[in-house]
Design a protein around this motif. Structure first.
Motif, PDB file in Angstrom:
ATOM      1  N   GLU A  69       5.151  -3.242  -0.617  1.00 17.73           N
ATOM      2  CA  GLU A  69       4.385  -4.448  -0.292  1.00 17.73           C
ATOM      3  C   GLU A  69       2.973  -4.097   0.163  1.00 17.73           C
ATOM      4  OE1 GLU A  69       7.640  -7.685   1.233  1.00 17.73           O
ATOM      5  OE2 GLU A  69       7.191  -6.024   2.609  1.00 17.73           O
ATOM      6  N   GLU A  70       2.851  -3.070   0.968  1.00 16.02           N
ATOM      7  CA  GLU A  70       1.536  -2.640   1.444  1.00 16.02           C
ATOM      8  C   GLU A  70       0.672  -2.152   0.284  1.00 16.02           C
ATOM      9  OE1 GLU A  70      -0.405   0.705   4.484  1.00 16.02           O
ATOM     10  OE2 GLU A  70       1.752   0.378   4.430  1.00 16.02           O
ATOM     11  N   PHE A  72       0.857  -3.051  -2.868  1.00 13.84           N
ATOM     12  CA  PHE A  72       0.430  -4.170  -3.684  1.00 13.84           C
ATOM     13  C   PHE A  72      -0.732  -4.911  -3.018  1.00 13.84           C
ATOM     14  CE2 PHE A  72       3.635  -3.332  -6.624  1.00 13.84           C
ATOM     15  CZ  PHE A  72       3.581  -4.233  -7.675  1.00 13.84           C
ATOM     16  N   ALA A  73      -0.700  -5.044  -1.716  1.00  2.47           N
ATOM     17  CA  ALA A  73      -1.814  -5.685  -1.008  1.00  2.47           C
ATOM     18  C   ALA A  73      -3.088  -4.855  -1.165  1.00  2.47           C
ATOM     19  CB  ALA A  73      -1.464  -5.864   0.469  1.00  2.47           C
ATOM     20  N   LYS A  76      -4.434  -5.274  -4.703  1.00  2.00           N
ATOM     21  CA  LYS A  76      -5.099  -6.559  -4.826  1.00  2.00           C
ATOM     22  C   LYS A  76      -6.490  -6.512  -4.213  1.00  2.00           C
ATOM     23  CE  LYS A  76      -5.210 -10.963  -5.879  1.00  2.00           C
ATOM     24  NZ  LYS A  76      -5.172 -11.431  -7.275  1.00  2.00           N
ATOM     25  N   SER A  77      -6.629  -5.834  -3.099  1.00  2.00           N
ATOM     26  CA  SER A  77      -7.924  -5.757  -2.409  1.00  2.00           C
ATOM     27  C   SER A  77      -8.951  -4.954  -3.211  1.00  2.00           C
ATOM     28  CB  SER A  77      -7.749  -5.137  -1.017  1.00  2.00           C
ATOM     29  OG  SER A  77      -7.468  -3.747  -1.098  1.00  2.00           O
ATOM     30  N   LEU A 113       7.286 -10.141  -5.788  1.00  2.00           N
ATOM     31  CA  LEU A 113       6.137  -9.658  -5.027  1.00  2.00           C
ATOM     32  C   LEU A 113       4.854  -9.798  -5.840  1.00  2.00           C
ATOM     33  CD1 LEU A 113       4.831  -8.154  -2.633  1.00  2.00           C
ATOM     34  CD2 LEU A 113       5.531  -6.005  -3.732  1.00  2.00           C
ATOM     35  N   ARG A 116       3.701 -13.379  -5.769  1.00  2.00           N
ATOM     36  CA  ARG A 116       3.113 -13.761  -4.477  1.00  2.00           C
ATOM     37  C   ARG A 116       1.748 -13.113  -4.267  1.00  2.00           C
ATOM     38  NH1 ARG A 116       5.848 -11.493  -0.747  1.00  2.00           N
ATOM     39  NH2 ARG A 116       7.674 -10.629  -1.808  1.00  2.00           N
ATOM     40  N   THR A 117       1.577 -11.902  -4.782  1.00  5.50           N
ATOM     41  CA  THR A 117       0.315 -11.182  -4.631  1.00  5.50           C
ATOM     42  C   THR A 117      -0.689 -11.597  -5.697  1.00  5.50           C
ATOM     43  OG1 THR A 117       1.702  -9.307  -3.926  1.00  5.50           O
ATOM     44  CG2 THR A 117      -0.620  -8.868  -4.191  1.00  5.50           C
ATOM     45  N   LYS A 118      -0.201 -12.334  -6.722  1.00  8.31           N
ATOM     46  CA  LYS A 118      -1.026 -12.732  -7.863  1.00  8.31           C
ATOM     47  C   LYS A 118      -1.559 -11.514  -8.614  1.00  8.31           C
ATOM     48  CE  LYS A 118      -2.256 -17.440  -6.548  1.00  8.31           C
ATOM     49  NZ  LYS A 118      -1.342 -17.586  -5.406  1.00  8.31           N
ATOM     50  N   LEU A 119      -0.640 -10.604  -8.895  1.00  8.77           N
ATOM     51  CA  LEU A 119      -0.908  -9.456  -9.740  1.00  8.77           C
ATOM     52  C   LEU A 119       0.050  -9.496 -10.923  1.00  8.77           C
ATOM     53  CD1 LEU A 119      -1.316  -6.621  -7.077  1.00  8.77           C
ATOM     54  CD2 LEU A 119      -3.099  -7.431  -8.642  1.00  8.77           C
TER      55      LEU A 119
END
Length: 361
Positions: A69-70, A72-73, A76-77, A113, A116-119
């Motif tokens: 999860e980290e 993927f965030a 995204k950044s 995931l 939710r992350t829009k990837l």
């Protein structure tokens, strides 16, 4: 027959899913766009093929899900829109015909995931990267039986993923090759890169067939299996561009004989310093009227400045670029205070700065 799937209810809620439009072929078939819009979509992604310690995602996603999860965030950044994941066959098939339901469930979690992350996900399959993970029963199969297991794998994976708009594509296999070379009776082609075998044979006996004939039969076998359960998701296969090695080499998987079932072209490019013109000309050979994605790219053999020159030169004929991310941010690389860390940090900074504009929808 669908060999395994995860109920659609296990994915994100419809309100989340509807916020993420599917990526489809553009009207002229030469690029991508967001479904039900005229908004173009340029792939700007990374291979999330292993973590900083070289572990494959299936090695840690059961026990260390917060790390995924980290990551993927963080991706995204960086301004990314596509994440290429690599699935080992042995982790998803407990036998020739039985899928591993536990890992299919975890794949469903990953798709959730991504939504939710829009990837978007490039789901690359049939990996045998860790030789120690490949079961003896698989290597002992005949070509026809091995291809059937591969078809079973893809039916199970596609049945799990098909309802999610976060699935950008299925990549049938990373860098498949045909017969010949050293140790032609071995399915995995060495030497390994580190501890991983990224190149895999489709056959150990050409039996009088030519390369295009074998490639066409294999592509049809696997795409037919996917289309039985998923009629819409894009399909590709990531190849070694032999024209970059031998200027007169012609595409095999992207020949007219083999490429019809494939939605777009995926090639892996590492331009060499002082030979950018050669790399550009080699890439043009794969411009066959379908979207062309550089599915692996890194300034491994050239400077950052040369990589930038190459990417500017080929941008008009490409529909996307995919580099690498291994769970380490530019800041963390710089804290290592090493030359390698500085190079990786500078590249990720460049990649972030040159990300295409974010979708307005």
């Amino acid at each position: 027959m669908v060999l395994g799937s995860v109920p659609a209810a296990l994915f994100a809620q419809d309100t989340v899913r509807n916020a993420l439009p599917r990526v489809v072929l553009s009207e002229d078939g030469k690029g991508f766009q967001l479904e039900d819009t005229e908004q173009p979509f340029y792939v700007w992604g990374v291979n999330y093929d292993h973590d900083r310690d070289g572990r494959l995602i299936e090695d840690y996603w059961q026990d260390e899900w917060p790390t995924v999860e980290e990551d993927f965030a963080e991706m995204k950044s960086l301004g990314l829109n596509v994440v290429r994941i690599h699935l080992q066959l042995a982790k998803f098939m407990t036998s020739a015909s039985e899928p591993n339901q536990q890992n299919l469930q975890k794949l469903a979690d990953l798709v959730n995931l991504a939504e939710r992350t829009k990837l978007y996900l490039n789901v690359t399959g049939l990996g045998c990267y860790h030789k120690q993970d490949v079961p003896a029963w698989y290597d002992e199969l005949s070509e026809a039986d091995r291809w059937q297991v591969q078809a079973n794998f893809w039916q199970a994976v596609a049945a799990t993923c098909k309802d999610s708009p976060a699935i950008f594509c299925y990549d049938l296999m990373n860098e498949p090759v045909l017969g010949g070379g050293k140790e032609p009776k071995q399915w995995l082609v060495g030497p390994p890169l580190g501890d991983k075998y990224f190149v895999q044979r489709l056959t150990t006996d050409m039996a009088g067939r030519d390369n295009k004939e074998v490639a066409a039969a294999w592509v049809k076998k696997l795409t037919d299996a996917i289309r039985e359960v998923d009629s819409h998701t894009l399909i590709t296969v990531g190849v070694i561009p032999w024209a970059h090695v031998w200027p007169n080499a012609k595409p095999v998987f992207y020949s007219p004989e083999a490429s019809a079932p494939l939605s777009f072209v995926s090639v892996h490019f590492y331009p060499e310093s002082g030979k950018l013109d050669k790399a550009v000309e080699a890439l043009k050979i794969y411009d066959i009227g379908k979207p062309l994605v550089i599915e692996e790219f890194f300034p491994l053999k050239c400077s950052l400045e040369e990589a930038d020159t190459f990417l500017i030169e080929v941008r008009p004929i490409t529909a996307g670029l995919t580099s690498f991310y291994w769970g380490t941010t530019p800041k963390e690389y710089r804290q290592q205070k090493s030359i390698q860390g500085a190079i990786l940090a500078d590249w990720l900074d460049y990649f972030q700065q040159h990300a295409p504009a974010k979708p307005t929808r």
